[in-house]
Design a protein around this motif. Structure first.
Motif, PDB file in Angstrom:
ATOM      1  N   PHE A 262     -18.819  33.581  64.067  1.00 38.85           N
ATOM      2  CA  PHE A 262     -19.322  34.914  63.726  1.00 38.85           C
ATOM      3  C   PHE A 262     -18.393  36.029  64.205  1.00 38.85           C
ATOM      4  O   PHE A 262     -18.826  37.162  64.372  1.00 38.85           O
ATOM      5  CB  PHE A 262     -20.710  35.122  64.343  1.00 38.85           C
ATOM      6  CG  PHE A 262     -21.733  34.123  63.900  1.00 38.85           C
ATOM      7  CD1 PHE A 262     -21.988  33.913  62.555  1.00 38.85           C
ATOM      8  CD2 PHE A 262     -22.442  33.369  64.827  1.00 38.85           C
ATOM      9  CE1 PHE A 262     -22.931  32.988  62.136  1.00 38.85           C
ATOM     10  CE2 PHE A 262     -23.388  32.442  64.420  1.00 38.85           C
ATOM     11  CZ  PHE A 262     -23.633  32.245  63.065  1.00 38.85           C
ATOM     12  N   HIS A 263     -17.102  35.701  64.413  1.00 41.74           N
ATOM     13  CA  HIS A 263     -16.196  36.691  64.995  1.00 41.74           C
ATOM     14  C   HIS A 263     -16.021  37.923  64.109  1.00 41.74           C
ATOM     15  O   HIS A 263     -15.679  38.995  64.597  1.00 41.74           O
ATOM     16  CB  HIS A 263     -14.829  36.056  65.280  1.00 41.74           C
ATOM     17  CG  HIS A 263     -14.067  35.665  64.052  1.00 41.74           C
ATOM     18  ND1 HIS A 263     -14.279  34.469  63.398  1.00 41.74           N
ATOM     19  CD2 HIS A 263     -13.101  36.319  63.348  1.00 41.74           C
ATOM     20  CE1 HIS A 263     -13.478  34.394  62.348  1.00 41.74           C
ATOM     21  NE2 HIS A 263     -12.755  35.497  62.291  1.00 41.74           N
ATOM     22  N   LYS A 264     -16.293  37.782  62.802  1.00 46.18           N
ATOM     23  CA  LYS A 264     -16.153  38.934  61.901  1.00 46.18           C
ATOM     24  C   LYS A 264     -17.191  40.015  62.193  1.00 46.18           C
ATOM     25  O   LYS A 264     -17.020  41.169  61.807  1.00 46.18           O
ATOM     26  CB  LYS A 264     -16.258  38.476  60.444  1.00 46.18           C
ATOM     27  CG  LYS A 264     -15.057  37.651  59.982  1.00 46.18           C
ATOM     28  CD  LYS A 264     -15.167  37.265  58.516  1.00 46.18           C
ATOM     29  CE  LYS A 264     -13.953  36.445  58.080  1.00 46.18           C
ATOM     30  NZ  LYS A 264     -14.048  36.038  56.651  1.00 46.18           N
ATOM     31  N   LEU A 265     -18.268  39.639  62.869  1.00 45.00           N
ATOM     32  CA  LEU A 265     -19.284  40.625  63.249  1.00 45.00           C
ATOM     33  C   LEU A 265     -18.777  41.541  64.357  1.00 45.00           C
ATOM     34  O   LEU A 265     -19.326  42.621  64.571  1.00 45.00           O
ATOM     35  CB  LEU A 265     -20.563  39.914  63.707  1.00 45.00           C
ATOM     36  CG  LEU A 265     -21.307  39.101  62.641  1.00 45.00           C
ATOM     37  CD1 LEU A 265     -22.443  38.312  63.280  1.00 45.00           C
ATOM     38  CD2 LEU A 265     -21.843  40.011  61.550  1.00 45.00           C
ATOM     39  N   TRP A 268     -19.488  44.649  68.307  1.00 45.70           N
ATOM     40  CA  TRP A 268     -20.700  45.438  68.067  1.00 45.70           C
ATOM     41  C   TRP A 268     -21.943  44.556  68.037  1.00 45.70           C
ATOM     42  O   TRP A 268     -23.005  44.955  68.520  1.00 45.70           O
ATOM     43  CB  TRP A 268     -20.581  46.205  66.745  1.00 45.70           C
ATOM     44  CG  TRP A 268     -19.710  47.409  66.830  1.00 45.70           C
ATOM     45  CD1 TRP A 268     -18.376  47.489  66.561  1.00 45.70           C
ATOM     46  CD2 TRP A 268     -20.104  48.727  67.236  1.00 45.70           C
ATOM     47  NE1 TRP A 268     -17.910  48.764  66.769  1.00 45.70           N
ATOM     48  CE2 TRP A 268     -18.948  49.550  67.177  1.00 45.70           C
ATOM     49  CE3 TRP A 268     -21.314  49.292  67.634  1.00 45.70           C
ATOM     50  CZ2 TRP A 268     -18.977  50.900  67.506  1.00 45.70           C
ATOM     51  CZ3 TRP A 268     -21.347  50.637  67.957  1.00 45.70           C
ATOM     52  CH2 TRP A 268     -20.192  51.423  67.896  1.00 45.70           C
ATOM     53  N   PHE A 269     -21.825  43.370  67.471  1.00 48.61           N
ATOM     54  CA  PHE A 269     -22.961  42.451  67.374  1.00 48.61           C
ATOM     55  C   PHE A 269     -23.513  42.120  68.760  1.00 48.61           C
ATOM     56  O   PHE A 269     -24.721  42.224  69.014  1.00 48.61           O
ATOM     57  CB  PHE A 269     -22.530  41.176  66.648  1.00 48.61           C
ATOM     58  CG  PHE A 269     -23.597  40.117  66.572  1.00 48.61           C
ATOM     59  CD1 PHE A 269     -24.753  40.320  65.837  1.00 48.61           C
ATOM     60  CD2 PHE A 269     -23.440  38.910  67.243  1.00 48.61           C
ATOM     61  CE1 PHE A 269     -25.743  39.342  65.766  1.00 48.61           C
ATOM     62  CE2 PHE A 269     -24.414  37.927  67.179  1.00 48.61           C
ATOM     63  CZ  PHE A 269     -25.568  38.143  66.440  1.00 48.61           C
ATOM     64  N   TYR A 302     -21.838  35.488  74.060  1.00 51.49           N
ATOM     65  CA  TYR A 302     -21.078  36.011  72.919  1.00 51.49           C
ATOM     66  C   TYR A 302     -20.022  37.016  73.385  1.00 51.49           C
ATOM     67  O   TYR A 302     -18.832  36.899  73.044  1.00 51.49           O
ATOM     68  CB  TYR A 302     -22.032  36.669  71.926  1.00 51.49           C
ATOM     69  CG  TYR A 302     -21.345  37.201  70.682  1.00 51.49           C
ATOM     70  CD1 TYR A 302     -21.242  36.412  69.540  1.00 51.49           C
ATOM     71  CD2 TYR A 302     -20.789  38.481  70.652  1.00 51.49           C
ATOM     72  CE1 TYR A 302     -20.604  36.887  68.396  1.00 51.49           C
ATOM     73  CE2 TYR A 302     -20.147  38.962  69.519  1.00 51.49           C
ATOM     74  CZ  TYR A 302     -20.058  38.165  68.399  1.00 51.49           C
ATOM     75  OH  TYR A 302     -19.413  38.648  67.281  1.00 51.49           O
TER      76      TYR A 302
END
Length: 377
Positions: A262-265, A268-269, A302
């Motif tokens: 999910f690194h593209k998030l 901010w995620f 995360y």
């Protein structure tokens, strides 16, 4: 031996060096008629030693070798367990606290640095997020499973958890001895290492990551410090606390495990999850408080792995020393925050305190996120 062998050895090492006595250590002290003041002295001594030797420990790893640093950490961990096992009073336990402090000295930043340098030798640094996430996941998952039966084992004999810890640290020493040191291309002495670390830390990009790690990790530690009273406020019976703590560890590991997916998030995620979790603690009740705690622990894993990757990809040399500087800043900032919010909690109560924690977190983190976006980091 191929450098690739370091990766599974590091996974096993990271599981074995977790202190299995953690769930019962305070009970063990009380069993031996120690006061809470004496117990506080142990924590203070360990923290002081780790903080005072944080950066020198990183320099040792960069100059003498990360493998040898991990060996020393496990040796001091073994000494800690031995002293707890044979001890029965304040002096022996104080020596154990000192040994545990030095164990922390030699491990801070070393595991991530050894993993990154191993992948660098294998020309696979782009996979650091994946393997570092697995390192966190495996250690937290297996540690959660190990911690569940420890109180039962303690009820059979109060010395048994420390005997188990002795065997674990012996295993960690063996694992670290089998690793292959990923030597840097050029050797450096302590002075050169320190100068390079200070010079690189002044790099604007690295400075932003140092501050982001300091802020996110410190506020997570503040929230974690008040988990037990918040669980009481939620109405959860104390017999279920162990299950929640096991879930917390698993979710922290899971947060790190899924970063590479999910690194593209982006960061901010993780920041949004953390803010929602703190808000939930300030306003929630019952199961909402438990969900908020679990959100914070997922965000912890995360954010940690995401920022570990960012800072390691930016560092050119003196890697462990810079990571030790990062941990030093985090410990210092956390010490200030926990002192302030401890006083706030005494005035407002634990749950209302979290609204002030949230406000302070946003004040510190938003400017850093804006800078990160402007620099396209």
């Amino acid at each position: 031996m191929s450098y690739a062998k370091n990766i599974p050895l590091l996974y096993i090492y990271n599981v074995l060096i977790k202190r299995v006595s953690m769930p019962i250590i305070v009970l063990y002290f009380l069993f031996h008629n120690l006061s809470f003041t004496q117990i506080g002295i142990f924590a203070a001594v360990t923290s002081f030693i780790t903080l005072a030797t944080e950066i020198p420990g990183g320099m040792f790893a960069d100059v003498k070798g990360k493998k040898y640093s991990l060996i020393l950490s496990a040796v001091f961990g073994l000494l800690t367990m031995l002293l707890f096992f044979i001890g029965d009073g304040f002096v022996m336990f104080l020596l154990a606290a000192i040994a545990y402090g030095f164990s922390g000295t030699f491990i801070t930043g070393t595991r991530a640095a050894l993993l990154f340098d191993t992948l660098k030798k294998l020309k696979r640094t782009s996979e650091f997020k994946k393997y570092n996430g697995r390192l966190l996941f495996y250690s937290h998952f297996f540690n959660a499973l190990i911690l569940i039966p420890i109180p039962f084992i303690y009820s059979i004999n109060e010395k048994l958890p420390f005997l188990i810890g002795i065997f674990f640290f012996v295993g960690a020493i063996i694992m670290s001895c089998l690793m292959k040191e990923p030597r840097p291309d050029a050797k450096q002495n302590y002075l050169q290492t320190f100068k390079n670390a200070v010079k690189e830390s002044r790099n604007p990009n690295i400075m932003v990551f140092l501050l982001l790690i300091m802020v996110t990790a410190s506020f997570i530690l503040v929230a974690s410090k008040f988990i037990q009273p918040m669980l009481q406020i939620s109405g959860l019976e104390i017999i279920y606390f162990g299950i929640i703590y096991a879930l917390m560890r698993m979710l922290t590991g899971s947060g790190g495990f899924f970063v590479h997916r999910f690194h593209k998030l982006g960061l901010w995620f993780g920041i949004i999850l953390l803010a929602i979790g703190i808000f939930g603690l300030s306003m929630g009740a019952g199961v909402i408080i438990i969900i908020a705690i679990l959100l914070i622990k997922f965000a912890e894993g995360y954010n940690r792995i995401y920022l570990d990757d960012k800072i390691n990809q930016s560092i050119k040399s003196s890697r462990t020393t810079i990571l030790s500087i990062s941990n030093f800043l985090r410990s210092l900032f956390y010490g200030i925050l926990i002192f302030i919010f401890g006083m706030v909690a005494d005035v407002t109560g634990v749950q209302p305190m979290f609204i002030y924690v949230l406000i302070a977190f946003l004040v510190f983190i938003i400017p850093l996120l804006i800078v990160m976006k402007q620099k396209r980091l």
